[in-house]
Structures are given as C-alpha cells and as structure tokens.
Design an enzyme around this catalytic site. Structure first.
Site, PDB file in Angstrom:
ATOM      1  N   GLU A   1       0.862  -1.177   0.000  1.00  0.00           N
ATOM      2  CA  GLU A   1       0.000   0.000   0.000  1.00  0.00           C
ATOM      3  C   GLU A   1       0.900   1.229   0.000  1.00  0.00           C
ATOM      4  O   GLU A   1       1.800   1.323   0.841  1.00  0.00           O
ATOM      5  CB  GLU A   1      -0.880   0.019   1.253  1.00  0.00           C
ATOM      6  CG  GLU A   1      -1.857  -1.129   1.354  1.00  0.00           C
ATOM      7  CD  GLU A   1      -2.645  -1.074   2.658  1.00  0.00           C
ATOM      8  OE1 GLU A   1      -3.460  -0.151   2.815  1.00  0.00           O
ATOM      9  OE2 GLU A   1      -2.408  -1.936   3.525  1.00  0.00           O
TER      10      GLU A   1
ATOM     11  N   ARG B   1       5.903 -13.760   9.246  1.00  0.00           N
ATOM     12  CA  ARG B   1       6.475 -12.444   9.001  1.00  0.00           C
ATOM     13  C   ARG B   1       7.792 -12.293   9.764  1.00  0.00           C
ATOM     14  O   ARG B   1       8.091 -13.062  10.676  1.00  0.00           O
ATOM     15  CB  ARG B   1       5.494 -11.337   9.412  1.00  0.00           C
ATOM     16  CG  ARG B   1       5.233 -11.245  10.893  1.00  0.00           C
ATOM     17  CD  ARG B   1       4.117 -10.252  11.191  1.00  0.00           C
ATOM     18  NE  ARG B   1       4.410  -8.940  10.648  1.00  0.00           N
ATOM     19  CZ  ARG B   1       3.527  -7.949  10.614  1.00  0.00           C
ATOM     20  NH1 ARG B   1       2.298  -8.137  11.087  1.00  0.00           N
ATOM     21  NH2 ARG B   1       3.851  -6.768  10.132  1.00  0.00           N
TER      22      ARG B   1
ATOM     23  N   LYS C   1       3.606   2.462  11.217  1.00  0.00           N
ATOM     24  CA  LYS C   1       3.690   3.770  10.547  1.00  0.00           C
ATOM     25  C   LYS C   1       3.227   4.886  11.476  1.00  0.00           C
ATOM     26  O   LYS C   1       3.831   5.962  11.524  1.00  0.00           O
ATOM     27  CB  LYS C   1       2.836   3.748   9.279  1.00  0.00           C
ATOM     28  CG  LYS C   1       3.330   2.785   8.222  1.00  0.00           C
ATOM     29  CD  LYS C   1       2.284   2.568   7.136  1.00  0.00           C
ATOM     30  CE  LYS C   1       2.710   1.439   6.203  1.00  0.00           C
ATOM     31  NZ  LYS C   1       1.628   1.004   5.327  1.00  0.00           N
TER      32      LYS C   1
END
Length: 841
Positions: A264, A488, A498
């Site tokens: 994204e 992950r 973020k």
C-alpha cells in the site's frame, strides 16, 4: 448495625451465582476465593446476563475476570470487546483469554479486529505439512544435536508465536517425526565414539554462483527449494471451479510462476517488508517466472507520491526489477463491472447502516453475527443504489456495497465484508472519475486473478482472509490463485508501525523516516547497510509458517559478516593525538603501499604518505604503563600498521590547564635492529600536498533507539522506552587520504552496476510497460553517498551520510576529489567490529 461480612461469608454469597452460569461446585468455590476477581466476575454476570453458559464458556469468562483483577489498564470498551469475543466463540480457552488481555493492555482503541484475532489465535488452523515445515525450520535455525534436545525443541516450537495455538499433541508428533528423519530412530541413535584427531581439511572457497541470494551456504539448498517454499504447488495445480479457467491461466502464463509484491503506498517500507520482497521476487526468479510490483492504491485519502517513488526505489536498490509495475486502480473499471455482476448473482447488496450498526450486526454487540436489514432487499434495488453511489448521490458512510457471504461460518472474514465504500477524495491516477473505491478484501484477490498470479504469497495474519479470497473468486467464477502464508519477520527492540514512527518524527525523537536509528529500509540504506547484507539476513533465516522474531544483534552480525570480506580497510583515528617523529627531517616522506584488504586483493591497493607528523588515536597512548598494556607509553615502542619501522615514545606535552596530553614525541627505530613490537596501531600522516589527512566533520555512532526488546510493553506507551543516548557524535576524526579515490571508485562502480541492471531489465520481453504516471527511477537515484563504505581499521564499519556536502564526488567528474570550501563530511557507523552488548550497533 450488622457486623461486616467476613471473606468466607462474601465467598458463600458468590458460589450460587457462579454455579448458575455453568461452573461446577468446585470451580465456583475456587472462583469465589479471591474477592477482587469474584466481584469483577459478579459484575460481568450482571452486565451481560451470563446465565446458562456451558461450563467451558463459564470457565473462560472466569479466567477473564481473574486477568482483569490483575490489571488497571483495560478500558470498559476493551473489557466489553473481550466478553463479546468469548460469547461469539472466538475466545475458547484460558490461554486465548490471557493473550487477549495482554493485547488489549498494549493496544489502544480503536481495536484492530484482524490483529486481535491473529494475536489470540482466533480461527487458527495449520496443516500437518505446514507444522512439519515450521519444526524443521526451527531445528535448522537452532543448535540441535540430536534426541537429547527433544524436550527443549518441543518447548521452543510451542513457544514460537506462530505456533502458539497449534495442538500440543500434533506439535509433539511433528517434532518426533522430524527428529527421526534427521537423527535416525531414537532407539538406534547412539552416541558416536570419538574419532582420533585428524588434521582439519581446508574448506573450499564458495564461488559467486554458489552464494547467490537464496542460499546461505555452498552446501545448502536454496531457500526456494526447501521447507515452506519448496512445498508450494506448481502452476496450474491450484483448484478451479471449472477446468477451462485453469487452461486459460496456463495459456496466458505458459505455465510460468507469477507472483506479486503488493504494498500500500501509504508509508515507507521497513525491514519486515524485505522478507516479502525477497520471497515474492526471489521465488519467481528462482523458477524462471515473473513478479509484479503492484501498488494497492485503493485508499486515496492516505496515499502520497513520495511513497510510490520510495517503494520503487527500495525494490530496485535491493536488486530486484519488477516484470511490470501495476496499480489496483488500473483495474477499477473491471472491478466495478464485477461488482455489478456480484449484485446480479445476489452475492452483494447495498447497505445503509451506520458503521456502529454494521459492527453490531457483525457480532460486536451480540453473541453471533446477524443479517443486516438490507441483506434481503431486491437485487434491482441494490443495482439502483450502487449506481447512485457511483454517481455521487450518497455521502461517505451513507452507503456501502457489502458481499453476501456466510454468516453461519465461524470465520469473521466471511461475515459480509464491505466491497465498496463512498470516499470524497481525488485519486492520484483516476483523479475525480470515481466517487466510490473498492476495499482491499474485494480488490486483492480479483486483481491477483486478472494478473494470472500463480502464487499469492503473503504473511500469516492473512490466514483468515484466505477463505474470503477464495469465496469471491468462486462467486464470480473467475480464475482463482492460491494464497499461501509465511511467517512475518519482526526485529525485537524496534518499532515498525507507521503511526508510531510518525509520532517519533513529529515529536523530534528522530530526524525523519530515514533516521539511521530506525529500521525502515530507507533508514538502513542511509546508515550504509548494503542491500546484499539485508538479503543475506533474510535468506539465512529461511521461510516457514513460523514468525521470525529476531534480536537486533543477529541482524548486526549478518551485516558484519557481509562487510568483513567486502569492505575496504582504511586507517582512521577517531580522537586524533599528534605525534612528532623527532629523528627525521621536516620534509621526510615515504609513500607506503597499502592493500585495501589483506585477504581480498581484488579490492586493490593505494599509496599513503608517511611523514614526520602523524596522528594516532588518543586511546592508543597512556602515561602509565602496565604489564598487560602493549601500545604506546613513555619509553615504550609500538608498531604502526604498514609503516616501515616502529616508533618509541621519548617525551610528550600536556595542556597546562587540563593536564591532557596534546602531543607525543617519538623516535623512529630505523637504525640497527629495531625492537619487535607487541602491538600495532593505526595512524594517518600530515601531508598537505596530497590532502592527508581527510578530516571528518562528524562521525555519528548509533546505539539502539529503545532500551528494551519490547518497546510496546513500556508504560504509559512505547516512548517511555526511548534511549536518550541513542546517538553519539564525534567531531574531528581523521581518515587516510585513500578515502577519496576509494569514494570515487565506489560511486562509479555502483552507478555502472545500476545502469547494467536497468539495461538488462529493459531487455526482458514485455517488461517495463509502465505508464507515464509511474515514477521513473534512474540508475543515478539508486546510487547515493551511502555506497561509500569502508572499515576504519580497529574502529568500525562506516559509510558516508547523505548530510555530507562533497562537491567533487557529487559532480561525477574526473577532477581529483578533496575537501573544498563549504564541503562537510559526515560518516555513519554501520556496525561495530564485534558485538557490543552494551552499545549495540
């Protein structure tokens, strides 16, 4: 006045109530023993009308009350969320409740349902093959010597976050199976007799082809051929609703592997993304396939041009070239047409409920999801309303297109997810054409289908989404890619959120998203970490369904190992101390031939001046000598690396005010038989005509930004864990004059490599068909000052920082570089020469 009730009396009043919710007499009595938790449980029973639960649910609610009694940081809304999760059947065990409370303590509202479900094991499932892959990966990554390690391996596998919710018996069976195949049957696995000592055979040197990305050692299989990745299906083996869909897919791809990396564009990539880049691009390349870089640009409210450019630049900096760069917005017309088709098939409907009502219907306020009041509306009504959404008739949140999925399924990802919503925002590519935008849940699988992706590889937090992914493809009868999930990558002691990094930037804790103390990829690049070191790190970890929760020290060690053989070595003194050699003339000059690396002749060599005035590091001189000290002291000799003779200290000068040594006078032992030095130190010479020494304005030494391995556990928030001494700036260091030709060559070599890679990518048929809106990243953009890396001998691995102003280097000219008026030279420490538990990197 009646006497106060005793604890026993209070307990007795609770027991009948607790039995009424489904607890046995013994469990009800146990629950009533602790007054604080008993009161909380009583309040839960009254608030949520918990009568007539089954015993298992009652036990779990009791465990929640016990956990709530131990914490003060759970808000009422969070408590409500946890209770509803139990009543919906999402939290089914005491262990899940404990995980839920821990999550709610560290994650503030609004609660991310998908993240909560992942952390608490909601909907967790794992096949026997995936479990076996995770076990073999654990054995490979840890020092496991045989059957004596069985118990510790079972415990370790159970403790890994990705397998926490696996069935303990299945874990035990998988570990025993892996041990049998690795070490032989238990009864026959006997300790080996000690062999007589043999002379160690020389180890073969790995060739470049043997150490390509994907293989961490010459003898080991590439990571793409073993474990999780080795067990993936072949193109065309993923099941379809109709045979012709498979045939069309194979016809379009010629049976090749097709993958995609779909970020994204709403933030900068971090170290965790490097694994996804490595897996998707690397797997396709290894199998001779193709990988897209696809921007999931379905939320124009959060997307910015700087993120698009940074993502492309980082992917190419890591050494990967996308076959094509695409955007989800490329397919907005197709996605819209399929949404209309979905409505016509009675698989979607327009909903006018408020966000609160949608959440309530999905099960946040009741024990199970219930149908929206608009779910059964006529198809034509939904078609008409969807047209109105498209035409801008509705404002944001007044209407949504929801998929009509399966409310009886236990997976929340099947509870009528939103497919389209109204957004009053201009899109960076389609401008104001659209008033509605598709969601990730609707877009992702369909664009995978449009692009004929054979392997939709993503991380394990999307396991629950696999079911909705397949449902939508089948509902529309389009080609269905196969989604497979890997664990992950997380680095302990870092923050990758973020939102949290933005806080650090906005509040001045760091200088920006590329602050070298962060673990964004642009920050690691600026610090000087080579892209090959990052890929080597990811490759060494392997790929499995288990998450990789790695200490920073392990990452640092990989960086060190990578630089050990590739970084040129320069003499450097961090805190210069002047040395005058008294027995040579003022114009004394010897040009010393010096290799850039003693074990890597390919790096070349240089000549540096040796003169009457040199500088050594202040730490290499002391006034008081001791038996275990071998460097310079009054009356003592020391060797100088590469210099023709050792020196002996004969006197020194000090500052009258501070007493600090300001100058050392030495004798060059160039006559007779010089003393044999017990130690050698680095040095740089004063020689104006050659530009020696190179003076460094700032050397920045970075230490961990956070004090602990888990900043998110800090109270009141992660910022309380910030290390106030995470950066040290040293001014006035000196480096040998070979720095300039080395810097010039490093930039030229990097630029040549980037141009060659770009030319190679353009030669691929069908590649590079990117439209005019795609940021054009030139080879020059991939070559920054950070590519000038070296080892300061006995100091650290260092790189030039982007804050440096170096005119001659930036011009890419043939002029002999050197410090000019207005120039400013800044170095970053990439890594220390060895692990320092106190300081880190």
């Amino acid at each position: 006045m009646a006497p106060p009730k005793t604890d026993s009396a209070v307990s007795d009043t609770f027991i009948p109530l607790f039995k009424s919710i489904g607890l046995s007499q013994a469990k009800a009595a146990e629950a009533a023993k602790n007054t604080k938790s008993a009161i909380i449980l009583r309040n839960l029973v009254a608030s949520y009308d918990l009568a007539h639960l089954n015993e298992k649910q009652a036990t779990v609610v009791t465990a929640l009350a016990s956990q709530l009694a131990k914490t003060e940081s759970i808000e009422p809304s969070e408590q409500d969320f946890a209770v509803r999760a139990i009543l919906q059947g999402k939290l089914k065990s005491v262990d899940q409740v404990n995980a839920a409370v821990k999550y709610l303590e560290t994650s503030k509202a609004p609660i991310n349902e998908l993240e909560f479900d992942t952390e608490c094991g909601v909907g967790f499932s794992i096949t026997s093959e995936e479990l076996y892959d995770a076990v073999t990966s654990y054995i490979r990554e840890n020092t496991v010597t045989g059957w004596p390690n069985l118990g510790s391996v079972i415990s370790g596998v159970k403790a890994s976050p990705a397998l926490r919710w696996a069935n303990p018996l299945e874990v035990k069976n998988a570990v025993e199976k892996a041990f049998t195949e690795t070490f032989g049957a238990k009864e026959t696995a006997k300790p080996k007799a000690k062999d007589p000592k043999k002379e160690k055979a020389p180890q073969p040197t790995a060739t470049a082809s043997e150490t390509d990305v994907g293989s961490s050692s010459p003898s080991r299989k590439p990571v793409f051929e073993e474990g999780f990745l080795g067990a993936l299906h072949k193109p065309g083996e993923n099941p379809q609703t109709r045979p012709e869909l498979r045939e069309q897919h194979l016809g379009a791809t010629d049976g090749q592997v097709r993958t995609r990396f779909p970020p994204e564009p709403n933030g900068y990539l971090h170290i965790g993304h490097s694994k996804a880049i490595f897996v998707n691009f690397g797997y396709a390349a290894h199998h001779g396939g193709k990988c897209y870089l696809r921007f999931d640009d379905t939320n124009p409210e959060k997307e910015e041009a700087r993120y698009f450019e940074s993502i492309i630049e980082v992917v190419r900096w890591l050494g990967f070239e996308p076959w094509k760069i695409t955007y989800s917005s490329d397919y907005f017309d197709q996605l819209y047409d399929l949404a209309v088709e979905l409505i016509k098939r009675d698989k979607a409907y327009v909903c006018h409920c408020t966000q609160e009502q949608i959440k309530a219907d999905r099960g946040e306020k009741i024990s199970a999801p219930k149908a929206c009041v608009h779910r059964s509306r006529p198809i034509q009504e939904s078609l008409d309303d969807f047209k109105k959404m498209t035409d801008g008739y509705y404002r944001p949140k007044e209407a949504n297109l929801r998929m009509k999925m399966d409310l009886t399924d236990g997976n929340p990802q099947m509870w009528d997810l939103t497919a389209y919503r109204v957004l009053d925002a201009s899109h960076h590519r389609t401008l104001d054409k659209w008033k509605i935008y598709p969601t990730y849940d609707y877009t992702h699988c369909l664009v995978d289908s449009f692009e004929n992706i054979s392997h939709s590889l993503c991380t394990t937090e999307f396991i629950a989404s696999r079911q909705s992914y397949e449902w939508l493809c089948d509902a529309l009868e389009v080609y269905k890619p196969k989604q497979s999930e890997f664990g992950r990558l997380n680095l302990q002691g870092t923050i990758n959120s973020k939102r949290k990094i933005l806080q650090l930037v906005d509040e001045g804790y760091v200088s920006g998203w590329d602050d070298p103390r962060l673990y964004t990829l642009i920050a690691l690049r600026r610090r000087g970490v080579p892209p090959g070191a990052i890929l080597s790190f990811v490759s060494t970890l392997g790929v499995s369904t288990a998450a990789s929760n790695i200490q920073i020290a392990r990452f640092e060690q990989t960086v060190r190992q990578y630089l050990e053989g590739s970084a040129p070595r320069l003499f450097m003194v961090m805190r210069p101390l002047k040395v005058i050699i008294e027995n040579v003339p003022d114009d004394y000059l010897v040009m010393v031939d010096k290799p850039f690396h003693p074990k890597n002749p390919q790096l070349g060599s240089s000549q540096i001046p040796f003169t009457r005035t040199i500088y050594i590091d202040a730490d290499d001189f002391r006034l008081e000598d001791t038996k275990d000290y071998f460097r310079l002291a009054p009356g003592k000799s020391v060797g100088l690396f590469q210099a023709p003779y050792p020196i002996t200290c004969t006197s020194y000068k000090t500052d009258s005010a501070t007493g600090e040594v300001t100058e050392v006078v030495c004798r060059l032992e160039d006559s007779g038989t010089p003393p044999k030095p017990k130690a050698y130190i680095q040095w740089v010479a004063e020689h104006a005509s050659s530009g020696s020494p190179v003076r460094i304005d700032e050397t920045r030494i970075f230490h961990p930004l956070f004090k602990s391995d888990n900043p998110l556990a800090a109270v009141p928030d992660f910022k309380a864990d910030i290390n106030s001494n995470s950066m040290e700036v040293i001014k006035g260091a000196m480096v040998e004059v070979s720095f300039w030709p080395l810097a010039k060559r490093s930039i030229a070599d990097a630029l040549e490599e980037a141009r060659a890679r770009s030319a190679k990518a353009k030669a691929i048929p069908g590649a590079g068909s990117h439209d005019a809106d795609t940021p054009q990243i030139t080879p020059e953009q991939l070559v920054g000052k950070e590519c000038v890396r070296f080892q300061g001998l006995r100091v650290a691995y260092l790189a030039v920082d982007s804050d440096s102003r170096l005119g001659a280097l930036e011009e890419h000219s043939d002029v002999t570089p050197g410090i000019r008026q207005g120039d400013y030279l800044v170095l970053n420490r990439i890594a220390s020469l060895k692990e320092d538990a106190g300081k880190g990197m």
